[in-house]
Design a protein around this motif. Structure first.
Motif, short mmCIF file in Angstrom:
data_model
loop_
_atom_site.label_atom_id
_atom_site.label_comp_id
_atom_site.label_asym_id
_atom_site.label_seq_id
_atom_site.Cartn_x
_atom_site.Cartn_y
_atom_site.Cartn_z
N ASN A 41 0.82 -1.21 0.00
CA ASN A 41 0.00 0.00 0.00
C ASN A 41 0.86 1.26 0.00
O ASN A 41 0.56 2.23 -0.70
CB ASN A 41 -0.93 0.01 1.22
N GLU A 42 1.91 1.22 0.81
CA GLU A 42 2.81 2.37 0.86
C GLU A 42 3.48 2.60 -0.50
O GLU A 42 3.63 3.74 -0.95
CB GLU A 42 3.88 2.15 1.94
N SER A 44 2.27 1.66 -3.43
CA SER A 44 1.24 2.13 -4.36
C SER A 44 0.95 3.61 -4.15
O SER A 44 0.80 4.37 -5.11
CB SER A 44 -0.04 1.31 -4.19
N GLU A 45 0.87 4.02 -2.89
CA GLU A 45 0.62 5.43 -2.59
C GLU A 45 1.78 6.29 -3.08
O GLU A 45 1.57 7.42 -3.55
CB GLU A 45 0.43 5.61 -1.08
N ARG A 46 2.99 5.76 -2.96
CA ARG A 46 4.16 6.49 -3.46
C ARG A 46 4.08 6.64 -4.98
O ARG A 46 4.37 7.72 -5.52
CB ARG A 46 5.45 5.75 -3.07
N VAL A 48 1.32 6.62 -6.79
CA VAL A 48 0.25 7.58 -7.09
C VAL A 48 0.77 9.01 -6.96
O VAL A 48 0.54 9.85 -7.83
CB VAL A 48 -0.96 7.36 -6.14
N ALA A 49 1.47 9.27 -5.87
CA ALA A 49 2.01 10.61 -5.64
C ALA A 49 2.99 11.01 -6.75
O ALA A 49 2.99 12.16 -7.21
CB ALA A 49 2.70 10.67 -4.28
N LEU A 75 -6.50 0.22 -6.62
CA LEU A 75 -6.53 0.53 -5.19
C LEU A 75 -7.95 0.75 -4.67
O LEU A 75 -8.17 0.80 -3.46
CB LEU A 75 -5.69 1.78 -4.92
N GLU A 77 -9.64 3.50 -5.03
CA GLU A 77 -9.76 4.89 -4.59
C GLU A 77 -10.75 5.61 -5.52
O GLU A 77 -10.37 6.29 -6.48
CB GLU A 77 -8.39 5.59 -4.62
N GLN A 80 -10.65 9.62 -5.96
CA GLN A 80 -9.46 10.02 -6.70
C GLN A 80 -9.53 9.54 -8.15
O GLN A 80 -9.07 10.23 -9.07
CB GLN A 80 -8.20 9.46 -6.04
#
Length: 284
Positions: A41-42, A44-46, A48-49, A75, A77, A80
């Protein structure tokens, strides 16, 4: 006897130890899976950012928009994802697949909520203006049929069908599917007008049946005057449906359209073949 009892006690202790060890191993495995999931998850979030950062620097990176949409969909989301699709649609005309995926997601979220269905309808209107696609129109009319029970539902469905025919009903390769869908819809209404077996039709039912029968006949006539794939099958279907001699004027219009179709058919095949080759080249 004492030895036997001792052996049994030892076995019970061993079994207990094995169970405790299994429980510990399971907990460790769960913790490991949880840690792996958190790490994923971390990551994937990275990602995305990072993709959002690239877009903020240069909004016209088409592939980056695509990657961001795919990742956000994976994800789950939704907010988003909707924003990402909206941003991309403001910069680029979306391809058929992108529109269909977006529309299907919004349809599933809208459910029976009339306010949300209205938003989906507006999204469909954007899609059909953005991209000439028989598949999108078919999805639109199917969505409209889902609101048949609403006030003026049938009228609204017919309006969408008519817009679909005006936009894509002349599409040589795929347009016939729109005409067929329209006729199936009207035929379903026709079947609903007929009295149940063993019952005599009322005067109102007879009048409604005649009106609906003429409506379907008109659709057949309109379609048979247009050069489309599978038009000979449509002519046969009309003959079976009519159960009567086909009007000479309709025959004349059909044969004229068929003659024109046979002249353009080789070019249509070349066009489709060329598009397939182009697509395969792009994908390599």
């Amino acid at each position: 006897m004492a030895d036997s009892t001792a052996d049994e006690n030892n076995k019970e202790m061993q079994d207990s130890d094995d169970e405790e060890k299994a429980d510990v191993d399971m907990e460790c495995e769960k913790d490991s899976e949880s840690n792996d999931s958190d790490s994923e998850n971390e990551e994937s979030e990275r990602q995305v950012a990072e993709l959002q950062k690239q877009i903020s620097k240069n909004p016209y990176l088409y592939d980056v928009h695509i990657d961001l949409i795919k990742l956000l969909k994976q994800l789950g989301e939704l907010d988003q994802l909707r924003d990402a699709r909206q941003r991309m649609s403001e910069l680029f005309p979306l391809a058929e697949g992108l529109w269909l995926e977006w529309l299907k997601d919004e349809i599933s979220l809208a459910g029976d909520d009339q306010k949300e269905r209205k938003k989906v309808e507006e999204l469909f209107e954007r899609a059909v203006k953005d991209y000439l696609s028989v598949k999108i129109w078919l999805e639109y009319v199917q969505f409209s049929i889902g609101g048949m029970a609403s006030q003026d539902g049938v009228i609204k469905i017919r309006e969408v069908f008519e817009k679909a025919l005006s936009s894509a009903g002349l599409h040589v390769a795929q347009g016939s599917s729109l005409w067929e869908a329209y006729r199936k819809f009207e035929n379903a209404i026709l079947m609903g007008i007929m009295p149940a077996p063993g019952q005599v039709a009322t005067k109102q039912q007879e009048d409604d049946f005649d009106v609906q029968h003429k409506r379907i006949m008109s659709l057949f006539k309109r379609q048979l005057s247009v050069p489309l794939n599978d038009m000979e099958e449509s002519f046969t279907e009309y003959k079976e449906w009519l159960q009567d001699e086909i009007d000479s004027q309709i025959k004349q219009q059909f044969h004229k359209a068929l003659e024109y179709y046979k002249r353009i058919e080789p070019y249509e095949k070349d066009l489709v073949g060329g598009m397939v080759k182009l697509w395969n080249t792009i994908r390599k």
